[in-house]
Design an enzyme around this catalytic site. Structure first.
Site, mmCIF file in Angstrom:
data_model
loop_
_atom_site.group_PDB
_atom_site.id
_atom_site.type_symbol
_atom_site.label_atom_id
_atom_site.label_comp_id
_atom_site.label_asym_id
_atom_site.label_seq_id
_atom_site.Cartn_x
_atom_site.Cartn_y
_atom_site.Cartn_z
ATOM 1 N N GLU A 341 12.648 2.479 -5.032
ATOM 2 C CA GLU A 341 11.448 2.814 -5.803
ATOM 3 C C GLU A 341 10.324 3.350 -4.920
ATOM 4 O O GLU A 341 9.207 2.831 -4.915
ATOM 5 C CB GLU A 341 10.989 1.586 -6.596
ATOM 6 C CG GLU A 341 12.047 1.129 -7.594
ATOM 7 C CD GLU A 341 11.585 -0.015 -8.480
ATOM 8 O OE1 GLU A 341 11.052 -0.999 -7.942
ATOM 9 O OE2 GLU A 341 11.758 0.105 -9.696
HETATM 10 N N1 IFG Z 1 13.745 -2.891 -9.909
HETATM 11 C C1 IFG Z 1 13.252 -3.290 -8.580
HETATM 12 C C2 IFG Z 1 13.216 -4.789 -8.337
HETATM 13 C C3 IFG Z 1 12.772 -5.569 -9.556
HETATM 14 C C4 IFG Z 1 13.649 -5.189 -10.729
HETATM 15 C C5 IFG Z 1 13.370 -6.086 -11.924
HETATM 16 C C6 IFG Z 1 15.486 -2.840 -7.713
HETATM 17 C C7 IFG Z 1 16.353 -2.365 -6.574
HETATM 18 C C8 IFG Z 1 13.454 -3.733 -11.044
HETATM 19 N N2 IFG Z 1 14.147 -2.689 -7.559
HETATM 20 O O1 IFG Z 1 15.997 -3.348 -8.693
HETATM 21 O O2 IFG Z 1 12.333 -5.085 -7.259
HETATM 22 O O3 IFG Z 1 11.406 -5.324 -9.833
HETATM 23 O O4 IFG Z 1 14.376 -5.954 -12.907
#
Ligand code: IFG
Length: 534
Positions: A341
């Site tokens: 992200e």
């Molecule tokens: N995506 C984020 C996580 C978490 C997740 C919650 C990944 C690799 C959403 N990154 O999953 O840090 O916030 O469902």
């Protein structure tokens, strides 16, 4: 002795009145069927003509001289002595003498079973577990514990009997990597709570724990020379549901690593970046591009101060100190740098960051783990890449195996344990739903070998089962989200595709409930599973 006059006896019988007989003893409950195990073993050959029942004279023997197997034997004895009340002495095996009880042996096993496989044979003389390593013996012991009445897990003496069904199991994993990801950054969980989680997942042959130690909402590992990371960054957490602040001293982290290793679980520390970094930025003004410490972030979702300052040298001095210390505390071969992200920085800046951090990880002797976004920039050789959103168009991701990388599959839509089971939240009222709702059958019905277009076979290291904790505030809530869905994915990681069958699985899963009740696991009684009546 007064004899009953024949005529009285005849009349009684003629009247059809029952002649009082001694009360027939209630037949003991039959042993748990040999195949009633999660994950499903590779092969099960039941033999109901034989079986073994633990007794006060049973011993637990291990192959002489193998201290690792002796430790497994001691662990097993610790599991069974309180509940059975039996001495269960742990003794070195005596060559050519079969001792009544449970024998654990390394050597003479089939090499094709690998280091985690085993054979478990049960006959009238006892339970015989054979493997190529103590790890395989441990996996056989976990299977044995599923074949004993769940009350084995009681901490006080229970009435027996303690039967084990006769026959033979030969078993070994489909994938070498069967991991759980535990986010202790959004909400902090203590050493004891992490150890409890390790016990719970180890029953299902999980063998990696990725500890998500840092994020925007919290920094959870003490780093020498950077005390504010924990005094400030460790004082925070998601406020919804009540902040769970805290951090691990380096001794705490080593305790978690030791506890995991005793269960043949390898810990992978995750130091997030370049995004997910508000807690570090709140701890040290000089880490911020503008030289001003960011405010703590206790919300959910990206923070206003999400990114490390990629243009500053101190950023890499900081990361070198952190990675050096965490790597030195980690006996396992892997260290995760997160990398997810990060759309807020340019592709070029992201690539520069990833290259520099991968070099630091290698300098300290670790192999890199990164979420799938890192495939755009890493050298994949030897790396594990965490798939979380299948993407048929990601050419770098698909090319990683050819360059020596492997993918670990944790597709959010079926493997993210923080997702609710259904729209009407589970009993504990927890969970997220950005990836939709995941019932047990959804968690079970996918294949790590086909989930990412263009990646299969040796390009797949295995499965990961993430629990991110923005919406998880207690061990009870961890339980209700992770059980019973984690065993479903543990089975995808361990069992051969030939055993993949929802009706078989849901029946075997239902049989786990007595153990969870016995050990206080607050599992979600999904309506999809034929749970036994309590
Ligand atoms: N995506 C984020 C996580 C978490 C997740 C919650 C990944 C690799 C959403 N990154 O999953 O840090 O916030 O469902």
């Amino acid at each position: 002795m007064r004899r009953t006059a024949p005529v009285v006896l005849a009349v009684t019988l003629a009247a059809g009145l029952a002649v009082p007989a001694a009360a027939a003893p209630t037949p003991p409950a039959p042993p748990i069927p040999l195949g009633q195990v999660v994950p499903a073993p590779v092969s099960v050959h039941a033999n109901t003509a034989v079986g073994y029942t633990l007794s006060p004279t049973s011993v637990i023997s291990y192959d002489l001289g193998n201290s690792a197997t002796r430790q497994v034997a001691q662990w097993l004895a610790g599991q069974l002595r309180p509940s059975t009340g039996y001495p269960l002495p742990v003794v070195p095996a005596v060559p050519f003498v079969s001792l009544p009880g449970i024998s654990l042996a390394v050597g003479g096993a089939d090499p094709s079973w690998g280091s985690e496989g085993y054979r478990l044979a049960v006959d009238n003389g006892g339970v015989h577990i054979k493997a190529n390593s103590a790890n395989g013996v441990y996996d056989g012991v976990q299977t044995l514990l599923q074949l004993l009445p769940a009350k084995f897990a009681a901490k006080t003496a229970q009435r027996g009997p303690w039967p084990v069904a006769g026959g033979e199991i030969v078993d070994y994993p489909r994938y070498a990597y069967r991991g759980a990801v535990l986010d202790v950054a959004r909400h902090f969980f203590t050493v004891a709570e992490v150890e409890r989680y390790l016990d719970e997942v180890s029953r299902y042959k999980i063998n990696y724990l990725q500890l998500h130690l840092t994020d925007s909402q919290g920094w959870r590992i003490q780093i020498d020379g950077w005390p504010r990371l924990t005094s400030v960054g460790g004082s925070s957490g998601v406020s919804a549901g009540g902040v769970r602040a805290g951090y691990y001293t380096q001794a705490d982290y080593e305790q978690i690593v030791r506890y995991a290793a005793a269960r043949f679980i390898t810990v992978i520390p995750e130091i997030e970046g370049p995004a997910h970094s508000n807690a570090a930025l709140a701890s040290y003004a000089e880490l911020n591009c503008d030289g001003v410490a960011a405010p703590l972030f206790q919300g959910v979702g990206p923070s206003p101060h999400e990114y490390l300052c990629l243009g500053k040298d101190i950023t890499y001095t900081f990361l070198d100190d952190v990675i050096r210390q965490v790597a030195a505390l980690t006996p396992g071969p892997y260290l995760s740098i997160g990398g997810d992200e990060a759309a807020g920085v340019s592709a070029a800046d992201y690539a520069t960051y990833i290259h520099r951090v991968q070099a630091i990880v290698a300098k300290y002797g670790k192999k890199l783990v990164g979420w799938q976004e890192s495939a755009a920039a890493i050298d994949p050789a030897g790396a594990l890449i965490g798939l979380w959103i299948p993407d048929p168009d990601d050419t770098r991701l698909k090319a990683a195996p050819a360059a020596g990388g492997k993918l670990v599959m944790s597709p959010a839509f079926t493997a993210y344990m923080d997702m609710q089971y259904a729209a009407d939240k589970p009993a504990a009222g927890v969970g997220n739903n950005w990836a939709g709702y995941i019932e047990v059958q959804d968690a079970y019905n996918w294949d790590p070998n086909t989930v990412q277009d263009g990646v299969s076979g040796s390009g797949v290291a295995g499965v990961n089962i993430p629990l991110f904790t923005e919406y998880v505030h207690s061990p009870a809530e961890i339980d209700s989200l992770v059980f019973p869905r984690l065993p479903a994915i543990a089975e995808l990681g361990w069992s051969p595709p030939s055993t993949h069958d929802w009706n078989s699985f849901r029946t075997r899963l239902a049989a786990q409930a007595p153990y969870w009740d016995q050990t206080g696991v607050h599992f979600y009684r999904s309506p999809q599973i034929p749970w036994p009546t309590r």
